[in-house]
Design a protein around this motif. Structure first.
Motif, PDB file in Angstrom:
ATOM      1  N   VAL A 174      25.631  -3.763  40.390  1.00  0.00           N
ATOM      2  CA  VAL A 174      26.470  -3.259  39.691  1.00  0.00           C
ATOM      3  C   VAL A 174      26.158  -3.854  38.319  1.00  0.00           C
ATOM      4  N   CYS A 175      26.078  -5.185  38.325  1.00  0.00           N
ATOM      5  CA  CYS A 175      26.040  -6.085  37.136  1.00  0.00           C
ATOM      6  C   CYS A 175      25.179  -7.138  37.356  1.00  0.00           C
ATOM      7  N   THR A 176      24.159  -7.493  36.515  1.00  0.00           N
ATOM      8  CA  THR A 176      23.656  -8.939  36.448  1.00  0.00           C
ATOM      9  C   THR A 176      23.818  -9.897  35.524  1.00  0.00           C
ATOM     10  N   THR A 177      24.717  -9.614  34.376  1.00  0.00           N
ATOM     11  CA  THR A 177      24.873 -10.401  33.328  1.00  0.00           C
ATOM     12  C   THR A 177      25.835 -11.527  33.464  1.00  0.00           C
ATOM     13  N   HIS A 178      26.800 -11.268  34.348  1.00  0.00           N
ATOM     14  CA  HIS A 178      27.810 -12.272  35.064  1.00  0.00           C
ATOM     15  C   HIS A 178      27.970 -12.159  36.522  1.00  0.00           C
ATOM     16  N   THR A 179      28.574 -13.152  37.233  1.00  0.00           N
ATOM     17  CA  THR A 179      28.666 -13.051  38.482  1.00  0.00           C
ATOM     18  C   THR A 179      30.050 -12.888  39.259  1.00  0.00           C
ATOM     19  N   TYR A 180      29.976 -12.552  40.440  1.00  0.00           N
ATOM     20  CA  TYR A 180      31.240 -12.125  41.126  1.00  0.00           C
ATOM     21  C   TYR A 180      32.182 -13.755  41.212  1.00  0.00           C
ATOM     22  N   ASP A 181      31.548 -14.608  41.110  1.00  0.00           N
ATOM     23  CA  ASP A 181      32.311 -16.073  41.149  1.00  0.00           C
ATOM     24  C   ASP A 181      32.917 -16.216  39.823  1.00  0.00           C
ATOM     25  N   GLU A 182      32.350 -15.708  38.687  1.00  0.00           N
ATOM     26  CA  GLU A 182      32.789 -15.736  37.487  1.00  0.00           C
ATOM     27  C   GLU A 182      34.202 -15.003  37.359  1.00  0.00           C
ATOM     28  N   LYS A 183      34.259 -13.889  38.025  1.00  0.00           N
ATOM     29  CA  LYS A 183      35.280 -13.003  38.020  1.00  0.00           C
ATOM     30  C   LYS A 183      36.274 -13.643  38.632  1.00  0.00           C
ATOM     31  N   ILE A 184      35.959 -14.214  39.951  1.00  0.00           N
ATOM     32  CA  ILE A 184      36.970 -14.762  40.811  1.00  0.00           C
ATOM     33  C   ILE A 184      37.683 -16.120  40.002  1.00  0.00           C
ATOM     34  N   GLU A 185      36.743 -16.861  39.328  1.00  0.00           N
ATOM     35  CA  GLU A 185      37.441 -18.184  38.613  1.00  0.00           C
ATOM     36  C   GLU A 185      38.280 -17.491  37.431  1.00  0.00           C
ATOM     37  N   THR A 186      37.915 -16.416  36.829  1.00  0.00           N
ATOM     38  CA  THR A 186      38.804 -15.903  35.516  1.00  0.00           C
ATOM     39  C   THR A 186      40.230 -15.402  36.431  1.00  0.00           C
ATOM     40  N   LEU A 187      40.130 -14.707  37.530  1.00  0.00           N
ATOM     41  CA  LEU A 187      41.346 -14.432  37.846  1.00  0.00           C
ATOM     42  C   LEU A 187      42.353 -16.026  38.419  1.00  0.00           C
ATOM     43  N   GLN A 188      41.603 -17.036  38.830  1.00  0.00           N
ATOM     44  CA  GLN A 188      42.392 -18.161  39.279  1.00  0.00           C
ATOM     45  C   GLN A 188      42.806 -19.066  37.845  1.00  0.00           C
ATOM     46  N   ALA A 189      42.055 -18.957  37.013  1.00  0.00           N
ATOM     47  CA  ALA A 189      42.456 -19.525  35.663  1.00  0.00           C
ATOM     48  C   ALA A 189      43.426 -18.616  35.324  1.00  0.00           C
ATOM     49  N   ALA A 190      43.591 -17.506  35.177  1.00  0.00           N
ATOM     50  CA  ALA A 190      44.789 -16.948  34.739  1.00  0.00           C
ATOM     51  C   ALA A 190      46.224 -17.109  35.465  1.00  0.00           C
ATOM     52  N   ARG A 191      45.981 -17.354  36.857  1.00  0.00           N
ATOM     53  CA  ARG A 191      47.242 -17.733  37.727  1.00  0.00           C
ATOM     54  C   ARG A 191      47.433 -19.413  37.607  1.00  0.00           C
ATOM     55  N   ARG A 192      46.509 -19.970  37.193  1.00  0.00           N
ATOM     56  CA  ARG A 192      46.918 -21.448  36.941  1.00  0.00           C
ATOM     57  C   ARG A 192      47.595 -21.508  35.635  1.00  0.00           C
ATOM     58  N   ALA A 193      47.420 -20.451  34.878  1.00  0.00           N
ATOM     59  CA  ALA A 193      47.993 -20.627  33.354  1.00  0.00           C
ATOM     60  C   ALA A 193      49.699 -19.701  33.491  1.00  0.00           C
ATOM     61  N   GLY A 194      49.915 -19.438  34.821  1.00  0.00           N
ATOM     62  CA  GLY A 194      51.113 -18.884  34.847  1.00  0.00           C
ATOM     63  C   GLY A 194      51.157 -17.558  34.938  1.00  0.00           C
ATOM     64  N   LEU A 195      50.312 -16.574  35.027  1.00  0.00           N
ATOM     65  CA  LEU A 195      50.093 -15.157  34.728  1.00  0.00           C
ATOM     66  C   LEU A 195      49.758 -14.591  36.086  1.00  0.00           C
ATOM     67  N   SER A 196      50.350 -13.205  36.377  1.00  0.00           N
ATOM     68  CA  SER A 196      50.305 -12.640  37.346  1.00  0.00           C
ATOM     69  C   SER A 196      49.128 -12.114  37.158  1.00  0.00           C
ATOM     70  N   ILE A 197      48.057 -11.695  38.413  1.00  0.00           N
ATOM     71  CA  ILE A 197      46.754 -11.093  38.274  1.00  0.00           C
ATOM     72  C   ILE A 197      46.686  -9.628  38.898  1.00  0.00           C
ATOM     73  N   CYS A 198      45.879  -8.924  38.124  1.00  0.00           N
ATOM     74  CA  CYS A 198      45.586  -7.474  38.653  1.00  0.00           C
ATOM     75  C   CYS A 198      44.088  -7.422  39.011  1.00  0.00           C
ATOM     76  N   SER A 199      43.854  -6.705  40.048  1.00  0.00           N
ATOM     77  CA  SER A 199      42.205  -6.774  40.190  1.00  0.00           C
ATOM     78  C   SER A 199      41.934  -5.747  41.298  1.00  0.00           C
ATOM     79  N   GLY A 200      40.762  -4.852  40.884  1.00  0.00           N
ATOM     80  CA  GLY A 200      40.261  -3.788  42.045  1.00  0.00           C
ATOM     81  C   GLY A 200      38.914  -3.461  41.742  1.00  0.00           C
TER      82      GLY A 200
END
Length: 323
Positions: A174-200
């Motif tokens: 689907v995509c080669t310019t960023h990785t699955y792990d970068e997406k997961i880290e984004t979600l985890q960073a948002a949660r660490r910042a105290g935000l709820s997360i939405c992903s599908g």
């Protein structure tokens, strides 16, 4: 007792189904499966329906090569291009949606991630929204880090959206310019910042049902409670322009299986809903209990008024869920 009923009862007893058990649902009779999924939805979520709208806050010229996307600079799609919308326009749309009865409003921007100057500007917009409306503000600003998300939260946003798109194994298709792990880290960073997360993710990219199930299992592991399900709307000029559309029956099956895997979540019909003959009603009877209303980023959607009428007919009540 048939397999669908057995698995439904296990889910109602709060058991988390394993991958092998879930795969058996791929062959279950559709109406039976969808009815069971709706029973699970009612048990865990009641009749609440989480309705949101989005604004395309920054359009086009995206550096990423996601093969479904009209906004990628890698493809010739003739999408409208513009820089970050000003505060007045973002607030105007937020007020309009709040007056219609929408409870969430998401600002979505193109690009790998917003830069510091844009973050500062959009935080000003979020603060203005929160002083003039009661609507919840969600954001989709790309692959930000925890520090940036803390700024967004301080401005008044409550949720961050970042789609996984597909399974880990299929994502490189689907995509080669960023990785699955970068997406997961984004979600985890948002949660660490105290935000709820939405992903599908998006269904119809050429993935298998196993890929869809694997993505749902990853979302379950991450504890995501708001799950957008998009159905590919093939965009001329993108690599996936000629992908065969999924049947409406397959869309209902996907939604129902997701409800078995993610029983207490908001399963949110998102992009591509307008391609379904009944505009998603069958999916809302098969386990889905949330939706993005109004227009999508680059394609037309279904009006809020039409959706509210549909929810009333189905016995749903628009309210915030999974905060």
């Amino acid at each position: 007792m048939n397999v669908t009923s057995e698995l439904k009862n296990r889910v109602l007893s709060r058991e988390l189904l394993n991958r092998e058990s879930i795969l058996t649902l791929c062959q279950a009779p559709l109406d039976e499966l969808c009815s069971a999924a709706d029973e699970i939805r009612a048990h865990f979520c009641g009749n609440g329906f989480d309705l949101c709208t989005i604004v395309n806050g920054k359009s086009g010229r995206c550096s990423e090569d996601c093969k479904y996307c009209a906004q990628s600079a890698h493809y010739q799609t003739h999408v409208e291009e513009y820089s970050l919308l000003g505060t007045d326009e973002i607030v105007r749309q937020a007020k309009h949606h709040a007056e219609q009865g929408v409870l969430r409003y998401s600002i979505v921007t193109s690009g790998r991630k917003l830069g510091d100057a844009d973050i500062s500007q959009v935080c000003e917009s979020i603060r203005a929204i929160k002083t003039s409306t009661d609507i919840e503000v969600c954001v989709s600003f790309g692959l930000l880090d925890e520090a940036a998300f803390r700024k967004v939260k301080a401005a008044g946003a409550s949720r961050v959206h970042c789609n996984l798109e597909s399974s880990r194994s299929y994502f490189p298709t689907v995509c080669t310019t960023h990785t699955y792990d970068e997406k997961i880290e984004t979600l985890q960073a948002a949660r660490r910042a105290g935000l709820s997360i939405c992903s599908g993710g998006i269904m119809g990219l050429g993935e298998s049902m196993e890929d869809r199930i694997d993505m749902a299992l990853t979302l379950r592991e991450l504890g995501v409670k708001s799950i957008p399900i998009n159905f590919l709307n093939p965009i001329p000029g993108t690599p996936f322009a000629d992908n065969a559309p999924l049947s409406d029956e397959e869309k209902r099956r996907i939604v129902a299986i997701y409800r078995f895997i993610l029983p207490n979540t908001s399963i949110r019909l998102a992009g591509g809903r307008g391609l379904i003959v009944d505009k998603g009603e069958g999916c809302f009877r098969s386990g889905a209990n949330a939706a993005i209303s109004g227009d999508m980023l680059t394609t037309a959607g279904i009006t809020v008024e039409t959706d509210l009428q549909l929810l009333d007919r189905l016995g749903y009540q628009a309210r915030l869920w999974n905060e």
